[in-house]
Motif scaffolding. Sequence first.
Motif, short mmCIF file in Angstrom:
data_model
loop_
_atom_site.label_atom_id
_atom_site.label_comp_id
_atom_site.label_asym_id
_atom_site.label_seq_id
_atom_site.Cartn_x
_atom_site.Cartn_y
_atom_site.Cartn_z
N GLY A 1 1.07 -1.22 -0.05
CA GLY A 1 0.06 -0.04 0.09
C GLY A 1 1.01 1.12 0.01
O GLY A 1 0.52 2.08 -0.88
N PRO A 2 1.98 1.26 1.03
CA PRO A 2 2.66 2.66 0.67
C PRO A 2 3.31 2.79 -0.33
O PRO A 2 3.51 3.87 -0.84
N LEU A 3 3.74 1.47 -1.25
CA LEU A 3 4.35 1.87 -2.52
C LEU A 3 3.62 2.66 -3.53
O LEU A 3 3.72 3.34 -4.23
N ARG A 4 2.06 2.07 -3.52
CA ARG A 4 1.17 2.70 -4.21
C ARG A 4 0.96 4.03 -3.86
O ARG A 4 0.89 4.74 -4.95
N ARG A 5 0.77 4.23 -2.76
CA ARG A 5 0.52 5.49 -2.39
C ARG A 5 1.61 6.56 -2.97
O ARG A 5 1.48 7.77 -3.09
N ALA A 6 2.78 6.14 -2.60
CA ALA A 6 4.08 6.84 -3.06
C ALA A 6 4.01 7.20 -4.44
O ALA A 6 4.45 8.50 -4.75
N ALA A 7 3.37 6.48 -5.18
CA ALA A 7 3.40 6.77 -6.58
C ALA A 7 2.45 7.47 -6.95
O ALA A 7 2.01 7.99 -8.00
N GLY A 8 1.34 7.73 -5.98
CA GLY A 8 -0.08 8.48 -6.36
C GLY A 8 -0.87 7.83 -6.91
O GLY A 8 -1.80 8.29 -7.58
N PHE A 9 -0.71 6.35 -7.06
CA PHE A 9 -1.93 5.55 -7.59
C PHE A 9 -3.14 5.31 -6.46
O PHE A 9 -2.83 5.18 -5.25
N THR A 10 -4.21 5.21 -7.05
CA THR A 10 -5.45 4.90 -6.35
C THR A 10 -5.47 3.16 -6.28
O THR A 10 -5.17 2.71 -7.19
N GLN A 11 -6.09 2.36 -5.42
CA GLN A 11 -6.29 1.14 -5.32
C GLN A 11 -7.24 1.03 -6.84
O GLN A 11 -7.00 -0.32 -7.61
N ALA A 12 -8.16 1.82 -6.97
CA ALA A 12 -9.00 1.71 -8.09
C ALA A 12 -7.97 1.60 -9.54
O ALA A 12 -8.39 1.03 -10.66
N GLU A 13 -7.27 2.57 -9.71
CA GLU A 13 -6.38 2.55 -10.67
C GLU A 13 -5.49 1.52 -10.87
O GLU A 13 -5.39 0.78 -11.94
N VAL A 14 -4.78 0.82 -9.74
CA VAL A 14 -4.22 -0.33 -9.87
C VAL A 14 -5.01 -1.61 -10.54
O VAL A 14 -4.62 -2.41 -11.14
N ALA A 15 -6.42 -1.66 -9.78
CA ALA A 15 -7.12 -2.50 -10.20
C ALA A 15 -7.57 -2.65 -11.71
O ALA A 15 -7.55 -3.84 -12.38
N ASP A 16 -7.84 -1.41 -11.88
CA ASP A 16 -8.04 -1.20 -13.49
C ASP A 16 -6.93 -1.96 -14.57
O ASP A 16 -7.44 -2.50 -15.35
N ALA A 17 -5.96 -1.38 -14.07
CA ALA A 17 -4.48 -1.79 -14.70
C ALA A 17 -4.56 -3.35 -14.84
O ALA A 17 -3.97 -3.99 -15.88
#
Length: 91
Positions: A28-44
């Motif tokens: 989660g911290p890695l995702r947030r550090a990049a400025g991505f939401t869970q929804a953006e990662v999920a979509d990808a």
Amino acid sequence: MTTAQDPLAAVEDLLSQATWLPAVDARGPLRRAAGFTQAEVADALGVGRVQVARWETGFAEPSGVRRRAYSRLLRGLAQQHPDVVASTAAP
């Protein structure tokens, strides 16, 4: 040894198949550090946001092609944000 292959290309091929995932506490911290939401990662990755949340909390683990893709994403983010990985590592 089989056929001659460019060693760099062979290593890149191996890395693309790697499925290492960082510790749950770092995802989660890695995702947030990049400025991505869970929804953006999920979509990808072609999954629902809740599935990403479950991967980030350790309630589930991705498998197959999604594990490889999620692994690649997190490895890339870990390279961009080594401070996040260091801050979430166990002492």
